[in-house]
Motif scaffolding. Structure first.
Motif, mmCIF file in Angstrom:
data_model
loop_
_atom_site.group_PDB
_atom_site.id
_atom_site.type_symbol
_atom_site.label_atom_id
_atom_site.label_comp_id
_atom_site.label_asym_id
_atom_site.label_seq_id
_atom_site.Cartn_x
_atom_site.Cartn_y
_atom_site.Cartn_z
ATOM 1 N N ASN A 39 1.039 -3.714 -6.886
ATOM 2 C CA ASN A 39 -0.277 -3.144 -6.610
ATOM 3 C C ASN A 39 -0.774 -2.496 -7.895
ATOM 4 O OD1 ASN A 39 -2.426 -1.425 -5.972
ATOM 5 N ND2 ASN A 39 -1.653 -1.015 -3.912
ATOM 6 N N HIS A 82 1.717 -0.968 4.186
ATOM 7 C CA HIS A 82 2.702 0.081 3.881
ATOM 8 C C HIS A 82 3.836 0.056 4.905
ATOM 9 C CE1 HIS A 82 4.197 3.991 2.425
ATOM 10 N NE2 HIS A 82 4.439 4.247 3.701
ATOM 11 N N GLU A 83 3.464 0.022 6.174
ATOM 12 C CA GLU A 83 4.457 0.146 7.240
ATOM 13 C C GLU A 83 5.404 -1.052 7.319
ATOM 14 O OE1 GLU A 83 4.952 2.983 8.732
ATOM 15 O OE2 GLU A 83 3.210 3.850 7.742
ATOM 16 N N LYS A 109 -1.084 2.079 7.165
ATOM 17 C CA LYS A 109 -1.608 0.745 6.889
ATOM 18 C C LYS A 109 -0.483 -0.269 7.032
ATOM 19 C CE LYS A 109 -4.774 -0.082 3.860
ATOM 20 N NZ LYS A 109 -5.539 -0.243 2.606
ATOM 21 N N ALA A 155 -1.588 1.398 -7.898
ATOM 22 C CA ALA A 155 -0.589 2.412 -7.532
ATOM 23 C C ALA A 155 0.424 2.570 -8.662
ATOM 24 C CB ALA A 155 0.122 2.003 -6.252
ATOM 25 N N SER A 198 0.825 -1.208 0.000
ATOM 26 C CA SER A 198 0.000 0.000 0.000
ATOM 27 C C SER A 198 0.857 1.255 0.000
ATOM 28 C CB SER A 198 -0.902 0.000 1.239
ATOM 29 O OG SER A 198 -1.612 1.214 1.338
ATOM 30 N N ASN A 199 0.339 2.315 -0.634
ATOM 31 C CA ASN A 199 1.027 3.609 -0.574
ATOM 32 C C ASN A 199 0.415 4.508 0.498
ATOM 33 O OD1 ASN A 199 -1.321 4.243 -1.863
ATOM 34 N ND2 ASN A 199 -0.391 4.945 -3.760
ATOM 35 N N THR A 200 -0.403 3.930 1.380
ATOM 36 C CA THR A 200 -1.058 4.685 2.442
ATOM 37 C C THR A 200 -0.328 4.511 3.764
ATOM 38 O OG1 THR A 200 -3.186 4.301 1.349
ATOM 39 C CG2 THR A 200 -3.253 5.071 3.639
ATOM 40 N N PRO A 201 0.409 5.545 4.203
ATOM 41 C CA PRO A 201 1.091 5.452 5.495
ATOM 42 C C PRO A 201 0.092 5.106 6.605
ATOM 43 C CG PRO A 201 1.868 7.372 4.300
ATOM 44 C CD PRO A 201 0.696 6.821 3.529
ATOM 45 N N ILE A 203 5.331 3.294 -5.209
ATOM 46 C CA ILE A 203 5.309 3.215 -3.750
ATOM 47 C C ILE A 203 6.763 3.274 -3.296
ATOM 48 C CG2 ILE A 203 4.638 1.835 -1.739
ATOM 49 C CD1 ILE A 203 2.487 0.510 -3.530
#
Length: 136
Positions: free
Chosen positions: A49, A32-33, A29, A52, A24-27, A55
């Motif tokens: 993904n 992502h983390e 989540k 996206a 994911s590119n959503t910090p 990332i």
């Protein structure tokens, strides 16, 4: 049998290139983390993904089949019902050594198919947790 022993997990964590399916590119989540943690600890993380463009400043691939680099580990951040298709894609490649599904993700039939194809399988474990426990 999926990998359970600390010795085998530590051996797998010595590999360097990880394709993260569902990265994911959503910090904030986990998808992502955890890959960010792995990058920060020297792993070559390849984001997979289809939604996206990039990332971590790196181009994201639409699928495992599209990844041009060699892959050691396929790390799965997708629902359990998608694991079989991801395993099939990993088997199609001749470079993947391990399929690793994150916490809460497992498909025993897909795991058996992966093992029958010569891949090692880790199910329902977090790479970050195992890395911190065995390597940090």
């Amino acid at each position: 049998m999926p990998v359970e022993s600390d010795e085998e997990l530590a051996e797998i964590l010595d590999y360097e290139t990880i394709a993260v399916v569902g990265c994911s590119n959503t910090p904030g989540k986990e998808a992502h983390e955890i890959p960010k943690y792995l990058r920060d600890h020297g792993y070559d993380v390849i984001p997979v993904n289809p939604f996206a463009e990039e990332i971590f400043g790196r181009a994201a691939y639409d699928s495992l089949a599209d990844v041009e680099e060699e892959i050691d580990i396929v790390d799965v951040f997708r629902p359990s019902d998608e694991v079989a298709g991801i395993v099939d894609a990993a088997i199609e490649r001749d470079d993947v050594k391990v399929v690793w599904t994150q916490l809460g993700i497992r498909d025993d039939d897909a795991a058996k198919n992966a093992e029958d194809a010569g891949l090692r399988v880790v199910q329902d474990k977090c790479m970050k947790v195992e890395h911190q426990r065995l390597k940090a």
